[in-house]
Structure formats: C-alpha cells, structure tokens
Write a protein that holds these residues in place. Sequence first.
Motif, PDB file in Angstrom:
ATOM      1  N   ALA A 181       6.095  54.231 -14.580  1.00 21.59           N
ATOM      2  CA  ALA A 181       4.749  53.789 -14.892  1.00 21.59           C
ATOM      3  C   ALA A 181       3.970  53.991 -13.819  1.00 21.59           C
ATOM      4  O   ALA A 181       2.580  54.123 -13.609  1.00 21.59           O
ATOM      5  CB  ALA A 181       4.928  52.139 -15.275  1.00 21.59           C
ATOM      6  N   GLU A 182       4.458  53.539 -12.477  1.00 19.13           N
ATOM      7  CA  GLU A 182       3.595  53.663 -11.528  1.00 19.13           C
ATOM      8  C   GLU A 182       3.076  55.038 -10.883  1.00 19.13           C
ATOM      9  O   GLU A 182       2.096  55.220 -10.553  1.00 19.13           O
ATOM     10  CB  GLU A 182       4.655  53.069 -10.080  1.00 19.13           C
ATOM     11  N   LEU A 183       4.117  55.801 -11.367  1.00 19.03           N
ATOM     12  CA  LEU A 183       3.604  57.387 -11.075  1.00 19.03           C
ATOM     13  C   LEU A 183       2.424  57.818 -11.984  1.00 19.03           C
ATOM     14  O   LEU A 183       1.372  58.064 -11.614  1.00 19.03           O
ATOM     15  CB  LEU A 183       4.637  58.126 -11.367  1.00 19.03           C
ATOM     16  N   LEU A 184       2.477  57.229 -13.319  1.00 16.46           N
ATOM     17  CA  LEU A 184       1.571  57.499 -13.990  1.00 16.46           C
ATOM     18  C   LEU A 184       0.210  57.091 -13.795  1.00 16.46           C
ATOM     19  O   LEU A 184      -0.846  57.614 -13.924  1.00 16.46           O
ATOM     20  CB  LEU A 184       1.872  57.050 -15.603  1.00 16.46           C
ATOM     21  N   GLN A 185       0.267  55.754 -13.377  1.00 21.65           N
ATOM     22  CA  GLN A 185      -0.946  55.118 -12.943  1.00 21.65           C
ATOM     23  C   GLN A 185      -1.551  55.484 -11.711  1.00 21.65           C
ATOM     24  O   GLN A 185      -2.806  55.696 -11.428  1.00 21.65           O
ATOM     25  CB  GLN A 185      -0.540  53.468 -12.648  1.00 21.65           C
ATOM     26  N   ASN A 186      -0.764  55.768 -10.654  1.00 22.85           N
ATOM     27  CA  ASN A 186      -1.236  55.973  -9.416  1.00 22.85           C
ATOM     28  C   ASN A 186      -1.395  57.566  -8.775  1.00 22.85           C
ATOM     29  O   ASN A 186      -1.802  57.758  -7.883  1.00 22.85           O
ATOM     30  CB  ASN A 186      -0.598  55.370  -8.224  1.00 22.85           C
ATOM     31  N   PHE A 187      -1.010  58.448  -9.662  1.00 25.10           N
ATOM     32  CA  PHE A 187      -0.818  59.735  -9.243  1.00 25.10           C
ATOM     33  C   PHE A 187      -1.550  60.728 -10.358  1.00 25.10           C
ATOM     34  O   PHE A 187      -1.277  60.212 -11.652  1.00 25.10           O
ATOM     35  CB  PHE A 187       0.592  60.311  -9.004  1.00 25.10           C
ATOM     36  N   PRO A 188      -1.884  61.764  -9.959  1.00 25.79           N
ATOM     37  CA  PRO A 188      -2.523  62.669 -11.084  1.00 25.79           C
ATOM     38  C   PRO A 188      -1.151  63.550 -11.855  1.00 25.79           C
ATOM     39  O   PRO A 188      -0.980  64.585 -11.341  1.00 25.79           O
ATOM     40  CB  PRO A 188      -3.149  63.841 -10.548  1.00 25.79           C
ATOM     41  N   VAL A 189      -0.511  62.911 -12.757  1.00 26.31           N
ATOM     42  CA  VAL A 189       0.456  63.406 -13.356  1.00 26.31           C
ATOM     43  C   VAL A 189       0.278  64.261 -14.484  1.00 26.31           C
ATOM     44  O   VAL A 189      -0.691  64.060 -15.383  1.00 26.31           O
ATOM     45  CB  VAL A 189       1.461  62.242 -13.607  1.00 26.31           C
ATOM     46  N   GLY A 190       0.793  65.439 -14.582  1.00 24.92           N
ATOM     47  CA  GLY A 190       0.396  66.124 -15.761  1.00 24.92           C
ATOM     48  C   GLY A 190       1.523  66.181 -16.958  1.00 24.92           C
ATOM     49  O   GLY A 190       1.111  66.186 -17.819  1.00 24.92           O
ATOM     50  N   ASP A 191       2.821  66.057 -16.103  1.00 22.90           N
ATOM     51  CA  ASP A 191       4.009  65.902 -17.217  1.00 22.90           C
ATOM     52  C   ASP A 191       5.050  65.108 -16.445  1.00 22.90           C
ATOM     53  O   ASP A 191       5.063  65.231 -15.213  1.00 22.90           O
ATOM     54  CB  ASP A 191       4.471  67.397 -17.421  1.00 22.90           C
ATOM     55  N   LEU A 192       5.935  64.597 -17.315  1.00 21.99           N
ATOM     56  CA  LEU A 192       6.812  63.745 -16.657  1.00 21.99           C
ATOM     57  C   LEU A 192       7.993  63.441 -17.586  1.00 21.99           C
ATOM     58  O   LEU A 192       7.885  63.246 -18.818  1.00 21.99           O
ATOM     59  CB  LEU A 192       6.137  62.380 -16.190  1.00 21.99           C
ATOM     60  N   THR A 193       9.103  63.526 -16.948  1.00 27.80           N
ATOM     61  CA  THR A 193      10.291  63.271 -17.908  1.00 27.80           C
ATOM     62  C   THR A 193      11.440  62.606 -17.030  1.00 27.80           C
ATOM     63  O   THR A 193      11.515  62.778 -15.824  1.00 27.80           O
ATOM     64  CB  THR A 193      11.250  64.793 -18.408  1.00 27.80           C
ATOM     65  N   ILE A 194      12.067  61.629 -17.772  1.00 28.06           N
ATOM     66  CA  ILE A 194      13.259  60.870 -17.091  1.00 28.06           C
ATOM     67  C   ILE A 194      14.748  61.403 -17.586  1.00 28.06           C
ATOM     68  O   ILE A 194      14.825  61.471 -18.864  1.00 28.06           O
ATOM     69  CB  ILE A 194      13.151  59.377 -17.469  1.00 28.06           C
ATOM     70  N   GLU A 195      15.562  61.647 -16.750  1.00 29.58           N
ATOM     71  CA  GLU A 195      16.690  62.274 -17.222  1.00 29.58           C
ATOM     72  C   GLU A 195      17.859  61.531 -16.673  1.00 29.58           C
ATOM     73  O   GLU A 195      17.701  61.091 -15.547  1.00 29.58           O
ATOM     74  CB  GLU A 195      16.976  63.829 -16.942  1.00 29.58           C
ATOM     75  N   GLU A 196      19.150  61.786 -17.283  1.00 29.95           N
ATOM     76  CA  GLU A 196      20.300  61.434 -16.482  1.00 29.95           C
ATOM     77  C   GLU A 196      20.836  62.225 -15.284  1.00 29.95           C
ATOM     78  O   GLU A 196      20.243  63.398 -15.297  1.00 29.95           O
ATOM     79  CB  GLU A 196      21.439  61.226 -17.615  1.00 29.95           C
TER      80      GLU A 196
END
Lengths: 268, 342
Positions: free
Chosen positions: B303-318
């Motif tokens: 959430a922090e990343l999405l809020q504070n950085f210009p994120v194009g794409d994001l995934t969370i993995e094991e």
Amino acid sequence: MTSKYLSVFKISFQQEFAYRLNFVMWRVRNVMQFFLVFFLWDTVFSDPNRVVFGYDRNKILTYVFGILLLRALVLSARAVDVAGEISRGDLTNYLLKPINYFRYWFTRDVSSKALNLGFAIIEASVLFLLLRPPFFIQTNFPILFGFLLSVILAILLFFSILFLVNMIAFWAPSMGWSAQFLVIVIVVEFLSGAIFPIDILPNAIQGILSYLPFPYLLYFPLQIYLGKLTGAAIVKSILIAGAWSAVLLFSVNSVWKAGLKHYAAEGR
Amino acid sequence: MADKNRDSEKAIIVEGLVKNFEVVEKKQGIIGAFSSLISPNKKIVKAIKGINFSIDRGELIGFIGPNGAGKTTTLKILSGLIYPTSGFTQVAGFNPWDRKPEFLKEISLVMGQKNQLWWDLPAIETFELNRVIYELSKSAYKKSLNELVSLLEVGKLLNTQVRRLSLGQRMRLELVAALLHRPKVLFFDEPTIGLDLVAQQRMREFIAEYNRRYKATIILTSHNMGDLVDLAKRVIVIDKGRLLFDGEFSELVDNFAKEKIIKVFFSKGIDIKSLETIGKVKKLDFPNVVLSVARTTAAVAAAELLQNFPVGDLTIEEEPIEEIIRKVFRSGKVIKGRKNTK
C-alpha cells in the motif's frame, strides 16, 4: 518355479549371442590353449615309444583332448561377473526381486556351459580330424556313472570356489579382479590338471593335492573316464569331492549372509 | 502373519532407525594405498541417527534433503537392500530385511541412475523375464504392460536394443520394468534426474496418475523442487541423518517463509534509498525492483509503495521454495510438524 530359471537360461543365451565376437574370441583362446598344451606334449613325446612320468604319447594326447571338452563343461562360468556386480552396486537389481541369486547365477553358468560345450564338441571334431590323436571311448557303465557324478561335483565345486572368490568384493570392492586372477587363473589352472596331469608330480605333492578341492575339477573326473582309477579309488575321489562341495557351498551361504550385511548398495 | 494385522492402514512404519557405515579411508598415492592395506583407517559414518515416521496407505510423500542427508540410505533400508544398525522398520506389513518373496512382489525401487534393463537386448526381453520372476499370469502381465506402455508412450521402443535408446526413452522403459508387477509401495529416488523439462513433466504426471489409479503408497526423493510442489502434499525433511520436519508442505512454508517477495515495475525514476525504508532490496534492475518484506507487513508495504511511488505494476509472491528449504537446512532445527508431534 522352474520356469523362472528356464527364462533366465534363455535370456542368458541371447545375451551371449549379443557378444558374438567376444564369444568367438574366447573360443579361439581355448583352441590356442589347446594347441599350446597339445604341441608341448607332442614334442616331449616325439618318440612314440618314450615313456615319461608313466605316460606315453597316446595316453598324454588322450588326456589333453579330454581336457578340452571337460574344460568347457566345468570351467566355463558366467559367475565371474559377480564381483563387478557387487562393487558397482548392480546386485541391487536382484535383491529387489523375488529371485534366488545363487540359482540365478547357476542357471547362467549352465547356459554358458551348454553353449561352450556345443562349440567345444565342434572344435574337438575338427581338431580330431586334423591331428588324428588317439581317443579313448569309455564303455563301462558303472565307470561312466562315476564320471558323470564326478563332473556334477566338479561343476558345483567350481561354482562355489568362483562365488567365494567373487564375494571378496563385499569387503574389498577393488580387489575382485585381482583375487579372481590369482585363484581362478593361476591356482585353478595349475592344480586342476588343466595344463598337466597331476600324477606327473612327486608323490608327496600328489598326496597333499588329493585333499584339496582343485584336482577334483578336471584331473580326477578325467582319470575316472580314462579308467585310471579302480572301484575303491573312484568312490574315495567322489567322497572327497562331495565333502568339499558341501563345505564350500555351506561357506558360500554364510559368507553371502555376512556380505549382505556389509553391502551398502553403492554406485549412485 | 501377526505382523500383517498390526496397524493395517499404515504402509510404512519407521521407529528409531539408525544406520552406521564403516568406511575405510584410502590414503593418496601408492604408498598410501599400501599403508591403508596394512593398517586400515576405519571410520564410522553415522548416516541415519534415529528417525521416526509412518506413512498411510495411498499417501504420496516428498522426501527432501541435501546430498548425503540419508534419503537414499533410508529408501534402501525400506526396500530391504541394506541392513539397519538398529530400529524398527515395517513396509507393507513385512520386515524389509527378510526380503520375503511376498514382500518383494509388493514393492519397487526406482533409481534415476540405476538400470535393470538388459543393455544388449530389447526391453521387451527384460519385461518377459520380470513376468516370470514376479510370477505374473499372462493376462495380468499383458494388461499391466499395455497400460504402462500407453501411459508412458513407449510402444515403438519395445523392440529396440536398450543401448540404442536415449536417456529419456530408457528411463520410461525402466519405469515399465519396475512397475509391471503393480507394486503397492513405491520408492522413487531422483526419478527426474538428467531428464529434460518435457520429460520431467511427463514423469511427474505419470507418478501422480499411478498414485491415484492404484492407490499406491509412494515416497519420492528429489532435488527438483518442482517435483515436490507438484506431487507431494506432505513432506519429510531430513539432514545429516536427522528428521527436521514432517508435515504438510503448506505448514513448512508457514514456518519458514517469514518473508514475501514484492516485485515492482516503476513508471518513473525514483530515489532508491527511500525504498530501503519499506523493505530489503533484493534485486535492482531499473525499472524492475525486487523487494523482500516481512510476511505480516506485506500488505502495508504494498500500500505504501502504491501511495508514495510511481508504480506501474506490482505483484506479491511467496519466496521460492528452494529458498525456504535452504533456510530449513541452515537452521538445522527440528520443527514440529503436525505429523511428528508424538
């Protein structure tokens, strides 16, 4: 039960044919060996009237010819591969299956003997026509029976000696081949009568040898066939060979059990 | 027979299993060889130091451990090949070391690096020999052979001399030879070793299918994590002869995957330093960045990343499974899985 080993016999036969050239070379070696011994004695007895060590030309050449056939029956065996199987860990394949390893190898030996004997008979016929040695056909039935018995015991004796030597690989995997060379190639060749008849040796040595298993592989069976032993001597030689077979087969079994506990199924 | 009734739904029971090997150390060179011949330097290697587990009928278990952990030794003891120093083992109701024919007809050990096919003859000859060795009826043999041949697609290879086959082809035929007698308990040791990716996948599908179709109990060792993730629900982890974990794969992940991996694609340039406050930067290949963050705070970090950085794409993995397993070995601790809490 028997069909298992019949199938082993068949596949073993096929396997021998997969290495045709190998087999042919092995037979060539046997023929060369025969020539060597034949001409050695032929030279010693170039004078037909000469008698050395109680043998004249005819007798010794009969002996040498008999050995050619008997060798194929007694000394051809596949169980020489056992040491390799143990040290490479290929023994694993057999231990995993409901099959008796001894019977398996004995069957393979028998198939090898059948094949070798077939070839030895052909070779002997050709050599017979070429060299025209004297040959003795035994017709006395009790003697033939004694001969048969002594050959069966000789086969069992050689099988157990071979197995005992090969099982050294359980404890010393890299010694398998050298032990085999020492015992099978040197000791057995010299003391079994394959190269010279035992009775040319001094009496004292003959006496000692007659209590060892080796002369019962070739020398004694051939002597029985040639009618050199009388009734009591035949029985005695069969008894000694029988006792040795029992002792050695029993040792094979106990060494095998001890060896398996030591086996680590290596090779991977 | 009394043994057979004991715990009949357990296919495999191992209690306090210990195996020591006596090895003679060979010294280098010719002089060394002689001196070890005269005074052999014997050493006891403790391959297995007392392990316990049991496996139900029809289970498929992954057996994990680095080289020399004792996996193969355990499989060899369970299939009656080597003699255990001490402890109790029972497989399909039998003591493996007795190697009774009835026991041997129930099991099979498949080793990726060992072959039983007669090298100079077509594979069908070995199969025929196995038919008589295992005392299969002609009809049972035909049925079994046909099924295996079609499952593994080896129909065209049966009459070719084994030595002329490729490794992948040979491995499939080895499998046929090992399974003709329909074993109820199967040990696979590195079944995919040396195979290409397609062949590996095929082998996995086959093992899963065999397990399902015949309700066979299977233990599988592999260095290939893909094999285990695909096939085994339950895993047993051993290292240095001790059992480290026995339980569900997911439990292992929960226990050891303390972190999650966040992969981000940035649309604009950013200050890398400020990323460090969110998580550990594992890989930086701008605009792609891989971060590892604590499992519990993964959502917050994202959430922090999405809020504070210009994120194009994001995934969370094991975390990759190899990484998790490596942690298990590194810790060397015994973790109580659900299965080994007794």
